[in-house]
Design an enzyme around this catalytic site. Structure first.
Site, PDB file in Angstrom:
ATOM      1  N   PHE A 140      10.027 -25.747  30.329  1.00  0.00           N
ATOM      2  CA  PHE A 140       9.428 -24.788  31.265  1.00  0.00           C
ATOM      3  C   PHE A 140      10.217 -23.497  31.188  1.00  0.00           C
ATOM      4  O   PHE A 140      11.392 -23.450  31.530  1.00  0.00           O
ATOM      5  CB  PHE A 140       9.395 -25.288  32.719  1.00  0.00           C
ATOM      6  CG  PHE A 140       8.712 -24.280  33.612  1.00  0.00           C
ATOM      7  CD1 PHE A 140       7.327 -24.252  33.736  1.00  0.00           C
ATOM      8  CD2 PHE A 140       9.446 -23.302  34.277  1.00  0.00           C
ATOM      9  CE1 PHE A 140       6.687 -23.287  34.505  1.00  0.00           C
ATOM     10  CE2 PHE A 140       8.807 -22.332  35.057  1.00  0.00           C
ATOM     11  CZ  PHE A 140       7.431 -22.332  35.170  1.00  0.00           C
ATOM     12  N   ASP A 225      18.244 -21.286  28.457  1.00  0.00           N
ATOM     13  CA  ASP A 225      17.542 -20.877  29.663  1.00  0.00           C
ATOM     14  C   ASP A 225      18.213 -21.574  30.847  1.00  0.00           C
ATOM     15  O   ASP A 225      17.965 -22.750  31.109  1.00  0.00           O
ATOM     16  CB  ASP A 225      16.057 -21.241  29.568  1.00  0.00           C
ATOM     17  CG  ASP A 225      15.277 -20.812  30.820  1.00  0.00           C
ATOM     18  OD1 ASP A 225      15.916 -20.472  31.837  1.00  0.00           O
ATOM     19  OD2 ASP A 225      14.033 -20.825  30.772  1.00  0.00           O
ATOM     20  N   LYS A 254      16.466 -16.477  39.348  1.00  0.00           N
ATOM     21  CA  LYS A 254      16.443 -17.264  40.577  1.00  0.00           C
ATOM     22  C   LYS A 254      17.628 -16.949  41.512  1.00  0.00           C
ATOM     23  O   LYS A 254      17.612 -15.945  42.173  1.00  0.00           O
ATOM     24  CB  LYS A 254      16.329 -18.742  40.223  1.00  0.00           C
ATOM     25  CG  LYS A 254      14.961 -19.042  39.582  1.00  0.00           C
ATOM     26  CD  LYS A 254      14.507 -20.476  39.679  1.00  0.00           C
ATOM     27  CE  LYS A 254      13.026 -20.582  39.342  1.00  0.00           C
ATOM     28  NZ  LYS A 254      12.739 -21.362  38.150  1.00  0.00           N
TER      29      LYS A 254
HETATM   30  C1  LIG Z   1      11.715 -20.816  37.190  1.00  0.00           C
HETATM   31  C2  LIG Z   1      12.051 -20.846  35.740  1.00  0.00           C
HETATM   32  C3  LIG Z   1      11.630 -19.832  34.872  1.00  0.00           C
HETATM   33  C4  LIG Z   1      10.703 -18.711  35.294  1.00  0.00           C
HETATM   34  O1  LIG Z   1      11.188 -17.918  36.309  1.00  0.00           O
HETATM   35  P1  LIG Z   1      10.162 -17.010  37.153  1.00  0.00           P
HETATM   36  O2  LIG Z   1      11.076 -16.170  38.008  1.00  0.00           O
HETATM   37  O3  LIG Z   1       9.307 -17.935  37.941  1.00  0.00           O
HETATM   38  O4  LIG Z   1       9.385 -16.197  36.185  1.00  0.00           O
HETATM   39  C5  LIG Z   1      12.045 -19.895  33.554  1.00  0.00           C
HETATM   40  N1  LIG Z   1      12.832 -20.899  33.124  1.00  0.00           N
HETATM   41  C6  LIG Z   1      13.248 -21.891  33.931  1.00  0.00           C
HETATM   42  C7  LIG Z   1      14.126 -22.961  33.383  1.00  0.00           C
HETATM   43  C8  LIG Z   1      12.860 -21.916  35.273  1.00  0.00           C
HETATM   44  O5  LIG Z   1      13.236 -22.930  36.066  1.00  0.00           O
END
Ligand SMILES: *Cc1c(COP(=O)(O)O)cnc(C)c1O
Length: 400
Positions: A140, A225, A254
């Site tokens: 994700f 990520d 985040k």
């Molecule tokens: C939440 C998330 C994203 C995307 O972040 P947004 O601020 O919602 O665009 C990308 N990678 C990971 C691992 C995430 O948990």
């Protein structure tokens, strides 16, 4: 207005792209939130780890309030007196050389894709438009067209094509698969240290270390990520520290703003980030003084209040407590720090019933996929609060 009135408004006027629990929240403080009926809940989701510092942290609120009375947005056409300090503090904290600030997580991911492609052409010498990026199954990384194009989740992809090409998917946790997938045109491997949305999938021990070695040997950039795993969530500032490695690019978002404001960043070593020249990438709001003032304080709170250490301690205590619950349909309990999941056997009939019952008892969480519940409370949680949560979780799980 009552709960049902707010829900009716959302249903009437809002896009139907979410299926939230039917609680309408109006206040938050630390690990606790309150709904419009005055009922209190413990938040065990933390906005998917965006409120690691707890809801409405007073110091971040103060920093935001002070900055918003001075200057909020200049665009990057001009400089501002917060950005350089943010860069310096973030680089020192994370052992990075260069920072590129964006807003949402997905934008940080898109930025990384652009940067590693550019690096591939300019530095590695990949022929034009031939760059390949390797990603993992069940990843994700966000919701833009490029990103959902390499998702393996049908709901995320269906009906949104055509997608950009140049991505290759391999199984997560399989270092040999990475070795086999690399070609002379591979410019990057992007992976989550722990797959959060997939259900807190922890890779085999040593995986990231091996991945780091393979990337180095093949002149492939490693992009981690850490938008969900980063900033204390797993008991380290960055999850890569568990394996003693350093990525070439690390993506954070985040909790970088403690839930106050969208701020994300690409952290990089100099060699990769230096491929970008003025005019090649940007964002109107990226690096704005309000966002980075909030981010500076959010980082400071994580470190100064010992939240990273607390995540490690409380996470271990939480998992230990979950393991004591005797429930035959629990298939697996896994996680690191305060990123924890309980997976049920398919015979349990899905985790959603437990989520609803926990909400009744004042604990908010959400299932990921059908059979798994993620518990990821703000990192300010105390031992008493973990006990409070465990008591309710045990009641709900064992009543079934
Ligand atoms: C939440 C998330 C994203 C995307 O972040 P947004 O601020 O919602 O665009 C990308 N990678 C990971 C691992 C995430 O948990």
């Amino acid at each position: 207005m009552k709960t049902q009135d707010y829900i009716a408004l959302e249903n009437q006027y809002g896009a139907n792209n979410y299926a939230p629990l039917d609680v309408v929240l109006t206040k938050g403080e630390g690990v606790w939130v309150e709904d419009v009926e005055g009922k209190r809940y413990m938040d065990c989701l933390s906005a998917y780890s965006a409120v690691n510092q707890g809801h409405c942290h007073p110091k971040i609120m103060q920093a935001m309030s002070e900055q918003m009375q001075k200057l909020t947005l200049t665009s990057r056409a001009f400089r501002n007196d917060q950005l350089g300090l943010f860069y310096e503090e973030l680089c020192k904290l994370t052992n990075s050389h260069k920072v590129l600030p964006m807003n949402s997580g997905a934008e940080a991911v898109e930025t990384a894709i652009k940067v590693v492609r550019k690096w591939g052409y300019k530095v590695k010498g990949v022929p034009e438009d031939q760059a390949e990026i390797i990603v993992c199954e069940n990843n994700f990384h966000g919701r833009t067209i490029a990103i959902v194009g390499f998702s393996s989740d049908e709901d995320s992809r269906n009906g949104f094509g055509p997608f950009p090409t140049g991505f290759k998917t391999i199984p997560f946790g399989d270092a040999q698969a990475l070795k086999d997938a690399i070609t002379p045109n591979t410019v990057g491997f992007m992976v989550e240290p722990i797959q959060g949305e997939a259900g807190v999938i922890v890779p085999p021990a040593g995986y990231l270390k091996e991945v780091r070695e393979i990337c180095t040997e093949n002149n492939v950039t490693l992009v981690l990520d850490e938008i969900q795993t980063g900033l204390g969530r797993t008991g380290k500032l960055l999850a890569e520290e568990h394996d003693g490695i350093e990525a070439d690019l690390t993506l954070i978002g985040k909790a970088l703003s403690g839930g106050f404001y969208p701020v994300s960043a690409v952290l990089s070593n100099t060699a990769v980030m230096d491929v970008l020249q003025p005019g090649e990438h940007g964002s109107t709001f990226g690096g704005n003084p309000l966002g980075v003032a909030v981010a500076r304080e959010s980082l400071k709170v994580l470190v100064e209040e010992g939240l990273i250490e607390n995540a490690e301690k409380m996470g271990a205590y939480f998992i230990e407590g979950l393991r004591k619950i005797e429930q035959a349909q629990i298939k697996e309990i896994r996680g690191k720090g305060l990123l924890i999941a309980v997976e049920f056997d398919p015979e349990a009939g899905g985790a959603h019933q437990f989520v609803e019952e926990l909400s009744e008892k004042g604990l908010l969480c959400k299932e990921t996929h059908v059979h798994t519940i993620r518990f990821a409370p703000p990192l300010v949680i105390t031992k008493d609060e973990v006990d409070w949560a465990l008591e309710r979780i045990e009641e709900v799980f064992t009543a079934a």
